[in-house]
Design a protein around this motif. Sequence first.
Motif, PDB file in Angstrom:
ATOM      1  N   MET A 167      -7.074   5.132   3.173  1.00 28.27           N
ATOM      2  CA  MET A 167      -7.001   3.786   3.279  1.00 28.27           C
ATOM      3  C   MET A 167      -6.186   3.257   4.791  1.00 28.27           C
ATOM      4  N   VAL A 168      -6.089   4.346   4.749  1.00 27.80           N
ATOM      5  CA  VAL A 168      -5.657   4.083   6.310  1.00 27.80           C
ATOM      6  C   VAL A 168      -5.596   5.389   7.489  1.00 27.80           C
ATOM      7  N   SER A 169      -6.813   5.508   6.427  1.00 29.76           N
ATOM      8  CA  SER A 169      -6.545   7.097   7.465  1.00 29.76           C
ATOM      9  C   SER A 169      -8.911   7.160   8.158  1.00 29.76           C
ATOM     10  N   ARG A 170      -8.596   7.530   9.375  1.00 25.33           N
ATOM     11  CA  ARG A 170     -10.427   7.874   9.781  1.00 25.33           C
ATOM     12  C   ARG A 170     -10.761   8.986   8.910  1.00 25.33           C
ATOM     13  N   PRO A 171     -11.877   8.536   8.764  1.00 23.18           N
ATOM     14  CA  PRO A 171     -12.227  10.098   8.344  1.00 23.18           C
ATOM     15  C   PRO A 171     -13.158  10.589   9.289  1.00 23.18           C
ATOM     16  N   ASP A 172     -13.275  12.215   9.145  1.00 19.08           N
ATOM     17  CA  ASP A 172     -13.643  12.765  10.736  1.00 19.08           C
ATOM     18  C   ASP A 172     -15.525  13.010  10.017  1.00 19.08           C
ATOM     19  N   TRP A 173     -15.992  12.792  11.052  1.00 23.72           N
ATOM     20  CA  TRP A 173     -17.556  12.933  11.282  1.00 23.72           C
ATOM     21  C   TRP A 173     -17.598  13.968   9.703  1.00 23.72           C
ATOM     22  N   GLY A 174     -17.357  15.282  10.177  1.00 22.46           N
ATOM     23  CA  GLY A 174     -17.570  16.892   9.586  1.00 22.46           C
ATOM     24  C   GLY A 174     -18.965  17.249   9.603  1.00 22.46           C
ATOM     25  N   ILE A 175     -19.718  16.928  11.204  1.00 22.49           N
ATOM     26  CA  ILE A 175     -21.208  17.575  11.048  1.00 22.49           C
ATOM     27  C   ILE A 175     -20.662  18.424  12.272  1.00 22.49           C
ATOM     28  N   HIS A 176     -20.309  19.471  11.665  1.00 24.42           N
ATOM     29  CA  HIS A 176     -20.223  21.333  12.460  1.00 24.42           C
ATOM     30  C   HIS A 176     -21.414  21.993  13.494  1.00 24.42           C
ATOM     31  N   THR A 177     -22.276  22.330  12.203  1.00 27.00           N
ATOM     32  CA  THR A 177     -22.915  22.803  12.658  1.00 27.00           C
ATOM     33  C   THR A 177     -24.842  22.224  12.128  1.00 27.00           C
ATOM     34  N   VAL A 178     -25.559  22.101  12.769  1.00 27.71           N
ATOM     35  CA  VAL A 178     -27.299  22.157  12.710  1.00 27.71           C
ATOM     36  C   VAL A 178     -27.870  23.245  12.602  1.00 27.71           C
ATOM     37  N   THR A 179     -29.113  23.739  11.155  1.00 24.79           N
ATOM     38  CA  THR A 179     -29.802  25.005  11.746  1.00 24.79           C
ATOM     39  C   THR A 179     -31.146  24.216  11.655  1.00 24.79           C
ATOM     40  N   GLY A 180     -31.357  25.472  13.003  1.00 32.37           N
ATOM     41  CA  GLY A 180     -32.311  25.489  13.838  1.00 32.37           C
ATOM     42  C   GLY A 180     -33.659  25.706  13.500  1.00 32.37           C
ATOM     43  N   PRO A 181     -34.847  25.066  14.070  1.00 33.86           N
ATOM     44  CA  PRO A 181     -35.806  25.903  13.822  1.00 33.86           C
ATOM     45  C   PRO A 181     -36.020  26.833  13.861  1.00 33.86           C
ATOM     46  N   ASP A 182     -35.097  28.017  14.463  1.00 31.34           N
ATOM     47  CA  ASP A 182     -35.094  29.036  14.501  1.00 31.34           C
ATOM     48  C   ASP A 182     -34.258  29.915  13.260  1.00 31.34           C
ATOM     49  N   GLY A 183     -33.854  28.818  12.527  1.00 33.03           N
ATOM     50  CA  GLY A 183     -33.091  29.214  11.469  1.00 33.03           C
ATOM     51  C   GLY A 183     -31.718  30.155  11.721  1.00 33.03           C
ATOM     52  N   ARG A 234       0.801  -1.550  -0.188  1.00 38.15           N
ATOM     53  CA  ARG A 234       0.261   0.186  -0.078  1.00 38.15           C
ATOM     54  C   ARG A 234       1.282   0.864  -0.190  1.00 38.15           C
ATOM     55  N   VAL A 235       1.802   1.355   0.860  1.00 42.56           N
ATOM     56  CA  VAL A 235       2.695   2.325   0.135  1.00 42.56           C
ATOM     57  C   VAL A 235       3.524   2.823  -0.658  1.00 42.56           C
ATOM     58  N   THR A 236       4.053   1.530  -0.981  1.00 45.60           N
ATOM     59  CA  THR A 236       4.688   1.586  -2.173  1.00 45.60           C
ATOM     60  C   THR A 236       3.395   2.070  -3.542  1.00 45.60           C
ATOM     61  N   ASN A 237       2.806   2.406  -3.986  1.00 41.57           N
ATOM     62  CA  ASN A 237       1.788   2.946  -4.217  1.00 41.57           C
ATOM     63  C   ASN A 237       1.353   3.926  -3.862  1.00 41.57           C
ATOM     64  N   GLN A 238       1.101   4.658  -2.762  1.00 39.77           N
ATOM     65  CA  GLN A 238       1.264   5.788  -2.270  1.00 39.77           C
ATOM     66  C   GLN A 238       2.879   6.348  -2.684  1.00 39.77           C
ATOM     67  N   TRP A 239       3.181   5.616  -2.627  1.00 41.23           N
ATOM     68  CA  TRP A 239       4.701   6.547  -3.274  1.00 41.23           C
ATOM     69  C   TRP A 239       4.856   7.172  -4.749  1.00 41.23           C
TER      70      TRP A 239
END
Length: 439
Positions: free
Chosen positions: A58-74, A14-19
Motif C-alpha cells: 500500500m505504500v510501495s511504488r511499483p516498478d514498471w517492469g518493462i525491461h525488453t521488447v522483441t523487435g521485428p528482427d527477432g 496500516r503498519v500495525t496490520n503489516q506487523w
Amino acid sequence: MRIPMSYDMMETARVTNQWLGATAQAIGAYPAMGMVPNPMFQLLSAWGDITERSFDRMVSRPDWGIHTVTGPDGRDHVVTIETEVDRPFGNLIRFQVSGRPDKPRKVLVVAPMSGHYATLLRTTVKSLLIDAEVWVTDWHNARDIPVSEGKFDIEDYTRYLVDFIRAVGPEANVVAVCQPVPLALAATAWLAEHAPEAQPRSLTLIGGPVDPDANPTEVTDFGRRVTMGQLDRMVIQNVGIKYAGTGRMVYPGLLQLASFIGMNSERHANAFWNQIVAKAKGDASNNDRHNRFYDEYLAVMDMTAEFYLSTVERIFKKREIATNSFTLDGQPVDIGRITQVPVMIVEGEDDDISAPGQCLAALDLLTGLPPERTKVHLEPGAGHYGIFAGRSWRQNIRPLVLDFFDAAAGDTKAARAANVHSARHDRAHPHHGTDRTPI
C-alpha cells in the motif's frame, strides 16, 4: 473526519496490520509447529504472509517492469525510461527502445490521477511499445511533494497536459484512460484555439466521465449525494510528519483504496481467501496471477486536496465538460474548437466505473468535427479494467486503436497537402481567399 494527526493514525493502523501479518507468518512457519498435525498453522502462516504483503504494498511504488521488447528482427531490445519533462507534480517519461529504429507511430498515454500510479497501465504501455514510440504522464504521490511547490488542481493538470502534448509534438497520438478523459479533451480544445500547430495527430478517449450523468454509476452517485463541505470534512487530511509533503492537504490513497474495495467487497474477500488456501496448500507462487494483480491494485498514492475536490465539483457536480462550460485561467475552453483532430471513443459494456454513455457524450461536444473523423467502439462484456489492460484490450481494442492511429496519420498528410494547395491557390488568386471554407 479530519482530526489532528489523523493521517499518522491511519498510517499507524496500516503498519500495525503489516506487523500482525508478519508475526502470524513467523509463528505459523516456525519449524516446531511442523510437529503439530493440524492445518491451522499452515493457514495461519498463509494468512500472515498475504496480510503482510498486502499492507506493505500500500505504500510501495511499483516498478514498471518493462525491461525488453522483441523487435521485428527477432532480437530483444533493452528498454530504458527517460524523463523528458520534469515537473513537481508529474513527469513526462519516454520508454526508449535501444537499438531499434524509431517507429512512425508516436503515442502519449495519459495516465489517470485517481489513486493509483501510472504503472497501472503497464500492460497497456508494453503492448503499444511493440509498434510505437511511447510516452507516459507519470504523476507523483502528493505526500512526497513539499507544500512549497504550491497547489495542483484540475486546471493545473490540464496545463500539464498541454505542455506534455507540445513536448511530444504534433505527431502525438494521445490516449487518455479513465479520469483524464475530460481534461484531455479540454487540453486538445485549448490547443486547437490557441496553438493549432501543436494539436495532436489524434485523440483516443477510453472509459472516461465526460458526462457522469449520461449513465450514473455508484461512483457518480456518491459525488451527487454529498456536499463539498461534507466531502472536505470526511476525506481530506494533512500529510503526516513521516513524508516530505508534511502539512499538505490530500485525499489519502488508503481512503480511495477502501472505497474501491468496498464497491466489490465480496469479490475481493473471496479472492484473498482463495489465495490463503492456495498458499497453505503450497499451490501459490510469488508471481502468480493474484499477486501480480493485487501488488498493483493495492499500491495507492495520495492526491492533492484541491485536485480531488475540484474534480468532484467541476467534473461531476457542475458537469463543466459535459455542458462545455469549462474554463482555464478564466478563459472558456470550447470543445467545439476541435475541428481537425480525429477522435476515437472506447467504452466497455460492463464498465461499472465509467458506464457506457459517459465517454460517448464527447460526440455531442465535438460540434466542429466532421463525423467521418470520429470512431466509436463498445467492447461487449468488458469491464473498466479490461478495456485498457485486459484480454479485450489485447485482442480486440488495441488493433482498432493502432488502425485509428494510421488512419489519422493519413488524414494529417492529406490535410497538409490540401493546406499547401490552398496556400498556393490563395497566392495565385487572392480575391478567392475569403470565400474558402477551412478544412
